[in-house]
Design an enzyme around this catalytic site. Sequence first.
Site, PDB file in Angstrom:
ATOM      1  N   ALA A   7       3.511  -9.914  -1.761  1.00 25.17           N
ATOM      2  CA  ALA A   7       4.839  -9.685  -1.157  1.00 25.17           C
ATOM      3  C   ALA A   7       5.296 -10.843  -0.277  1.00 25.17           C
ATOM      4  CB  ALA A   7       4.825  -8.387  -0.364  1.00 25.17           C
ATOM      5  N   GLU A  46       1.105 -20.948  -8.620  1.00 30.32           N
ATOM      6  CA  GLU A  46       1.529 -19.621  -8.142  1.00 30.32           C
ATOM      7  C   GLU A  46       1.363 -18.625  -9.292  1.00 30.32           C
ATOM      8  OE1 GLU A  46       5.726 -19.590  -7.335  1.00 30.32           O
ATOM      9  OE2 GLU A  46       5.753 -17.475  -6.711  1.00 30.32           O
ATOM     10  N   ARG A  89      11.783  -7.188 -12.221  1.00 34.47           N
ATOM     11  CA  ARG A  89      11.667  -6.095 -11.254  1.00 34.47           C
ATOM     12  C   ARG A  89      12.852  -6.124 -10.273  1.00 34.47           C
ATOM     13  NH1 ARG A  89       5.678  -6.003  -9.062  1.00 34.47           N
ATOM     14  NH2 ARG A  89       6.412  -3.969  -8.317  1.00 34.47           N
ATOM     15  N   ARG A 118      -4.057   0.570  -7.214  1.00 35.10           N
ATOM     16  CA  ARG A 118      -2.678   0.476  -6.740  1.00 35.10           C
ATOM     17  C   ARG A 118      -1.711   0.398  -7.927  1.00 35.10           C
ATOM     18  NH1 ARG A 118      -0.193  -5.392  -5.107  1.00 35.10           N
ATOM     19  NH2 ARG A 118       1.779  -4.560  -4.354  1.00 35.10           N
ATOM     20  N   ARG A 169      12.416  -9.531  -5.510  1.00 31.67           N
ATOM     21  CA  ARG A 169      11.223 -10.233  -6.009  1.00 31.67           C
ATOM     22  C   ARG A 169      11.575 -11.528  -6.756  1.00 31.67           C
ATOM     23  NH1 ARG A 169       7.107  -6.393  -5.102  1.00 31.67           N
ATOM     24  NH2 ARG A 169       7.949  -4.299  -5.248  1.00 31.67           N
ATOM     25  N   ASN A 177      -1.789 -16.175  -5.328  1.00 30.48           N
ATOM     26  CA  ASN A 177      -0.859 -15.054  -5.482  1.00 30.48           C
ATOM     27  C   ASN A 177      -0.564 -14.533  -4.077  1.00 30.48           C
ATOM     28  OD1 ASN A 177       0.556 -12.732  -5.945  1.00 30.48           O
ATOM     29  ND2 ASN A 177      -0.805 -11.940  -7.536  1.00 30.48           N
ATOM     30  N   PRO A 213      -1.492  -9.813   0.271  1.00 31.16           N
ATOM     31  CA  PRO A 213      -1.594  -8.417   0.672  1.00 31.16           C
ATOM     32  C   PRO A 213      -1.578  -7.422  -0.482  1.00 31.16           C
ATOM     33  CG  PRO A 213       0.555  -9.309   1.225  1.00 31.16           C
ATOM     34  CD  PRO A 213      -0.304 -10.468   0.829  1.00 31.16           C
ATOM     35  N   ASN A 214      -2.393  -6.417  -0.322  1.00 28.60           N
ATOM     36  CA  ASN A 214      -2.500  -5.266  -1.234  1.00 28.60           C
ATOM     37  C   ASN A 214      -3.223  -5.581  -2.539  1.00 28.60           C
ATOM     38  OD1 ASN A 214      -0.980  -3.430   0.495  1.00 28.60           O
ATOM     39  ND2 ASN A 214       0.771  -4.717   0.012  1.00 28.60           N
ATOM     40  N   TYR A 238       0.082  -2.983 -12.220  1.00 31.16           N
ATOM     41  CA  TYR A 238      -0.943  -3.998 -11.929  1.00 31.16           C
ATOM     42  C   TYR A 238      -2.251  -3.813 -12.700  1.00 31.16           C
ATOM     43  CZ  TYR A 238       2.267  -5.117  -8.143  1.00 31.16           C
ATOM     44  OH  TYR A 238       3.378  -5.467  -7.436  1.00 31.16           O
ATOM     45  N   HIS A 263       1.643 -14.478 -10.480  1.00 29.00           N
ATOM     46  CA  HIS A 263       1.975 -13.063 -10.247  1.00 29.00           C
ATOM     47  C   HIS A 263       1.527 -12.260 -11.455  1.00 29.00           C
ATOM     48  CE1 HIS A 263       4.199 -14.128  -6.719  1.00 29.00           C
ATOM     49  NE2 HIS A 263       4.774 -15.101  -7.415  1.00 29.00           N
ATOM     50  N   ILE A 264       0.902 -11.155 -11.184  1.00 27.68           N
ATOM     51  CA  ILE A 264       0.391 -10.299 -12.258  1.00 27.68           C
ATOM     52  C   ILE A 264       1.560  -9.686 -13.027  1.00 27.68           C
ATOM     53  CG2 ILE A 264      -0.943  -8.184 -12.696  1.00 27.68           C
ATOM     54  CD1 ILE A 264      -2.444  -8.961  -9.982  1.00 27.68           C
ATOM     55  N   SER A 265       2.521  -9.165 -12.295  1.00 28.74           N
ATOM     56  CA  SER A 265       3.703  -8.562 -12.929  1.00 28.74           C
ATOM     57  C   SER A 265       4.770  -9.631 -13.128  1.00 28.74           C
ATOM     58  CB  SER A 265       4.243  -7.438 -12.034  1.00 28.74           C
ATOM     59  OG  SER A 265       4.700  -7.982 -10.799  1.00 28.74           O
TER      60      SER A 265
HETATM   61  C1  DQA Z   1       2.857  -9.610  -7.138  1.00 25.37           C
HETATM   62  C2  DQA Z   1       4.361  -9.361  -7.184  1.00 25.37           C
HETATM   63  C3  DQA Z   1       4.921  -9.164  -5.788  1.00 25.37           C
HETATM   64  O1  DQA Z   1       6.318  -8.949  -5.852  1.00 25.37           O
HETATM   65  C4  DQA Z   1       4.285  -7.958  -5.145  1.00 25.37           C
HETATM   66  O2  DQA Z   1       4.751  -7.786  -3.829  1.00 25.37           O
HETATM   67  C5  DQA Z   1       2.806  -7.982  -5.209  1.00 25.37           C
HETATM   68  C6  DQA Z   1       2.131  -8.530  -6.365  1.00 25.37           C
HETATM   69  C7  DQA Z   1       2.239  -9.687  -8.542  1.00 25.37           C
HETATM   70  O3  DQA Z   1       1.121 -10.163  -8.641  1.00 25.37           O
HETATM   71  O4  DQA Z   1       2.850  -9.232  -9.507  1.00 25.37           O
HETATM   72  O5  DQA Z   1       2.137  -7.437  -4.325  1.00 25.37           O
HETATM   73  O6  DQA Z   1       2.637 -10.864  -6.503  1.00 25.37           O
END
Ligand code: DQA
Length: 141
Positions: free
Chosen positions: A74, A95, A104, A17, A108, A71, A9-10, A22, A97-99
């Site tokens: 959330a 797996e 954080r 965003r 998370r 990825n 999502p997102n 990101y 994650h960009i961040s």
């Molecule tokens: C994320 C990190 C997650 O905590 C967050 O909800 C995201 C993106 C990342 O790629 O850093 O939507 O997966």
Amino acid sequence: MKIAIINGPNLNLLGKRETAIYGQHSFDDYLVGLKQRYPQVELHYFQTNVEGELVNELHKVGFDYDGIVLNPAAYTHTSVAIGDAIKAIKAPVVEVHISNVHAREDFRKLSHVSASAAGTITGLGLKGYELAILWLLEQQA
Ligand code: DQA
């Protein structure tokens, strides 16, 4: 070699965003470069904002793809169903994650995915997807 990239999502809003976290690039633009750099890989891309659709897609690609770069965004932190889906399929899952999720908010730091994934890449920006592909390529070599 068939690799699926699955974004949760997102992540359809990358480039728009929370750009300080990101980055400025849309995933579609990044994907164009990835496909050019790895012409030997059949790269399949799927993004959804819906948890069950992530589970369905894992089932769909998980028995005949050579690897999955996932990825779950959330849903990483909430979805037992996605963790179970990874356990159920055959393809190795990286797996991404960009961040850096560990730098954080505390919520998370919990991942329902990491224990079932082959490994996790977090905090290296979009480059993490390419590093995951490189690792999957090495497994086939
Ligand atoms: C994320 C990190 C997650 O905590 C967050 O909800 C995201 C993106 C990342 O790629 O850093 O939507 O997966």
